[in-house]
Design a protein around this motif. Structure first.
Motif, mmCIF file in Angstrom:
data_model
loop_
_atom_site.group_PDB
_atom_site.id
_atom_site.type_symbol
_atom_site.label_atom_id
_atom_site.label_comp_id
_atom_site.label_asym_id
_atom_site.label_seq_id
_atom_site.Cartn_x
_atom_site.Cartn_y
_atom_site.Cartn_z
ATOM 1 N N THR A 1 -19.245 67.178 -26.134
ATOM 2 C CA THR A 1 -20.377 67.997 -26.559
ATOM 3 C C THR A 1 -21.670 67.228 -26.329
ATOM 4 N N TYR A 2 -22.644 67.936 -25.824
ATOM 5 C CA TYR A 2 -23.971 67.373 -25.595
ATOM 6 C C TYR A 2 -24.949 68.113 -26.490
ATOM 7 N N LEU A 3 -25.718 67.369 -27.254
ATOM 8 C CA LEU A 3 -26.706 67.950 -28.144
ATOM 9 C C LEU A 3 -28.053 68.011 -27.428
ATOM 10 N N VAL A 4 -28.750 69.112 -27.599
ATOM 11 C CA VAL A 4 -30.037 69.322 -26.935
ATOM 12 C C VAL A 4 -31.138 69.298 -28.004
ATOM 13 N N PHE A 5 -32.069 68.375 -27.826
ATOM 14 C CA PHE A 5 -33.167 68.202 -28.775
ATOM 15 C C PHE A 5 -34.494 68.534 -28.107
ATOM 16 N N LYS A 6 -35.386 69.108 -28.897
ATOM 17 C CA LYS A 6 -36.779 69.294 -28.478
ATOM 18 C C LYS A 6 -37.619 68.714 -29.595
ATOM 19 N N GLU A 7 -38.376 67.697 -29.262
ATOM 20 C CA GLU A 7 -39.216 67.007 -30.239
ATOM 21 C C GLU A 7 -38.408 66.583 -31.466
ATOM 22 N N LYS A 8 -37.260 65.981 -31.213
ATOM 23 C CA LYS A 8 -36.363 65.432 -32.236
ATOM 24 C C LYS A 8 -35.732 66.478 -33.147
ATOM 25 N N ILE A 9 -35.781 67.752 -32.738
ATOM 26 C CA ILE A 9 -35.141 68.829 -33.491
ATOM 27 C C ILE A 9 -33.976 69.355 -32.661
ATOM 28 N N PHE B 1 -24.099 61.832 -36.967
ATOM 29 C CA PHE B 1 -23.810 63.090 -36.277
ATOM 30 C C PHE B 1 -23.686 64.232 -37.278
ATOM 31 N N GLU B 2 -22.946 64.018 -38.340
ATOM 32 C CA GLU B 2 -22.753 65.065 -39.345
ATOM 33 C C GLU B 2 -24.081 65.480 -39.974
ATOM 34 N N GLN B 3 -24.946 64.521 -40.190
ATOM 35 C CA GLN B 3 -26.265 64.811 -40.759
ATOM 36 C C GLN B 3 -27.086 65.673 -39.797
ATOM 37 N N VAL B 4 -27.045 65.319 -38.518
ATOM 38 C CA VAL B 4 -27.788 66.083 -37.507
ATOM 39 C C VAL B 4 -27.180 67.476 -37.345
ATOM 40 N N ALA B 5 -25.853 67.557 -37.301
ATOM 41 C CA ALA B 5 -25.177 68.846 -37.116
ATOM 42 C C ALA B 5 -25.499 69.818 -38.248
ATOM 43 N N LYS B 6 -25.678 69.307 -39.457
ATOM 44 C CA LYS B 6 -26.007 70.169 -40.600
ATOM 45 C C LYS B 6 -27.324 70.913 -40.403
ATOM 46 N N THR B 7 -28.211 70.353 -39.587
ATOM 47 C CA THR B 7 -29.514 70.988 -39.383
ATOM 48 C C THR B 7 -29.451 72.154 -38.407
ATOM 49 N N PHE B 8 -28.329 72.301 -37.700
ATOM 50 C CA PHE B 8 -28.212 73.343 -36.675
ATOM 51 C C PHE B 8 -27.775 74.661 -37.295
ATOM 52 N N SER B 9 -28.419 75.731 -36.872
ATOM 53 C CA SER B 9 -27.984 77.061 -37.296
ATOM 54 C C SER B 9 -28.023 77.998 -36.102
ATOM 55 N N SER B 10 -27.145 78.975 -36.144
ATOM 56 C CA SER B 10 -27.042 79.944 -35.058
ATOM 57 C C SER B 10 -26.735 81.312 -35.652
ATOM 58 N N MET C 1 -42.533 71.580 -21.066
ATOM 59 C CA MET C 1 -41.588 71.565 -22.158
ATOM 60 C C MET C 1 -40.409 70.676 -21.748
ATOM 61 N N SER C 2 -40.157 69.615 -22.491
ATOM 62 C CA SER C 2 -39.050 68.742 -22.138
ATOM 63 C C SER C 2 -38.023 68.693 -23.264
ATOM 64 N N PHE C 3 -36.804 68.515 -22.850
ATOM 65 C CA PHE C 3 -35.690 68.441 -23.781
ATOM 66 C C PHE C 3 -34.978 67.107 -23.587
ATOM 67 N N ASP C 4 -34.370 66.622 -24.643
ATOM 68 C CA ASP C 4 -33.526 65.436 -24.564
ATOM 69 C C ASP C 4 -32.092 65.870 -24.807
ATOM 70 N N VAL C 5 -31.202 65.374 -23.980
ATOM 71 C CA VAL C 5 -29.777 65.699 -24.106
ATOM 72 C C VAL C 5 -29.041 64.425 -24.485
ATOM 73 N N VAL C 6 -28.259 64.501 -25.560
ATOM 74 C CA VAL C 6 -27.553 63.332 -26.075
ATOM 75 C C VAL C 6 -26.062 63.632 -26.138
ATOM 76 N N ASN C 7 -25.277 62.751 -25.561
ATOM 77 C CA ASN C 7 -23.820 62.869 -25.581
ATOM 78 C C ASN C 7 -23.310 62.570 -26.987
ATOM 79 N N ILE C 8 -22.344 63.334 -27.451
ATOM 80 C CA ILE C 8 -21.794 63.138 -28.795
ATOM 81 C C ILE C 8 -21.188 61.733 -28.944
ATOM 82 N N TYR C 9 -20.728 61.141 -27.842
ATOM 83 C CA TYR C 9 -20.164 59.782 -27.910
ATOM 84 C C TYR C 9 -21.218 58.765 -28.361
ATOM 85 N N ASP C 10 -22.479 59.043 -28.069
ATOM 86 C CA ASP C 10 -23.544 58.158 -28.543
ATOM 87 C C ASP C 10 -23.598 58.147 -30.070
ATOM 88 N N PHE C 11 -23.356 59.287 -30.673
ATOM 89 C CA PHE C 11 -23.333 59.365 -32.132
ATOM 90 C C PHE C 11 -22.096 58.677 -32.697
#
Length: 92
Positions: A52-60, A19-28, A1-11
Motif C-alpha cells: 500500500t502506498y499512502l498519498v499525502f498533500k501538505e502532510k495530510i 502508521f495506525e495513527q496516520v490511518a485513523k485520520t483517513f476517511s472515505s 499541486m504536488s503530492f507525496d507518496v509513501v510506501n507502507i514499508y517505510d512506516f
C-alpha cells in the motif's frame, strides 16, 4: 499541486503505531476502502500479499492505492507435458 507518496514499508520500519495513527485520520465515503486501510493494509504488507502506498498533500493523508502481489507455482511436470504437446503439434 504536488503530492507525496509513501510506501507502507517505510512506516513499518519506523513503527507500526505511527502508521495506525496516520490511518485513523483517513476517511472515505466507501466503508470498504476505509476499512481496508485501517484494518488490513498493514497485515497484507507484512505477509507480502500487497503493498500500500499512502498519498499525502501538505502532510495530510488524502488517499492511498494498493498493489496486490500474487505469486503462483507451476509444477515442472506440467511444463514438460505442455511443451511435449506443442512439439507434437497438439494444442497445449
Amino acid at each position: 499541486m504536488s503530492f507525496d507518496v509513501v510506501n507502507i514499508y517505510d512506516f513499518i520500519s519506523v513503527g507500526e503505531a505511527l502508521f495506525e495513527q496516520v490511518a485513523k485520520t483517513f476517511s472515505s465515503i466507501n466503508n470498504d476502502i476505509e476499512c481496508f486501510l485501517k484494518s488490513n493494509a498493514l497485515e497484507f504488507a507484512k505477509r507480502k500479499q500487497a503493498v500500500t502506498y499512502l498519498v499525502f498533500k501538505e502532510k495530510i493523508l488524502v488517499g492511498y492505492f494498493t498493489i496486490a502481489v500474487k505469486t503462483f507455482e507451476i509444477k515442472e511436470s506440467y511444463i514438460e507435458n505442455d511443451m511435449q504437446k506443442v512439439a507434437e503439434g497438439l494444442p497445449a
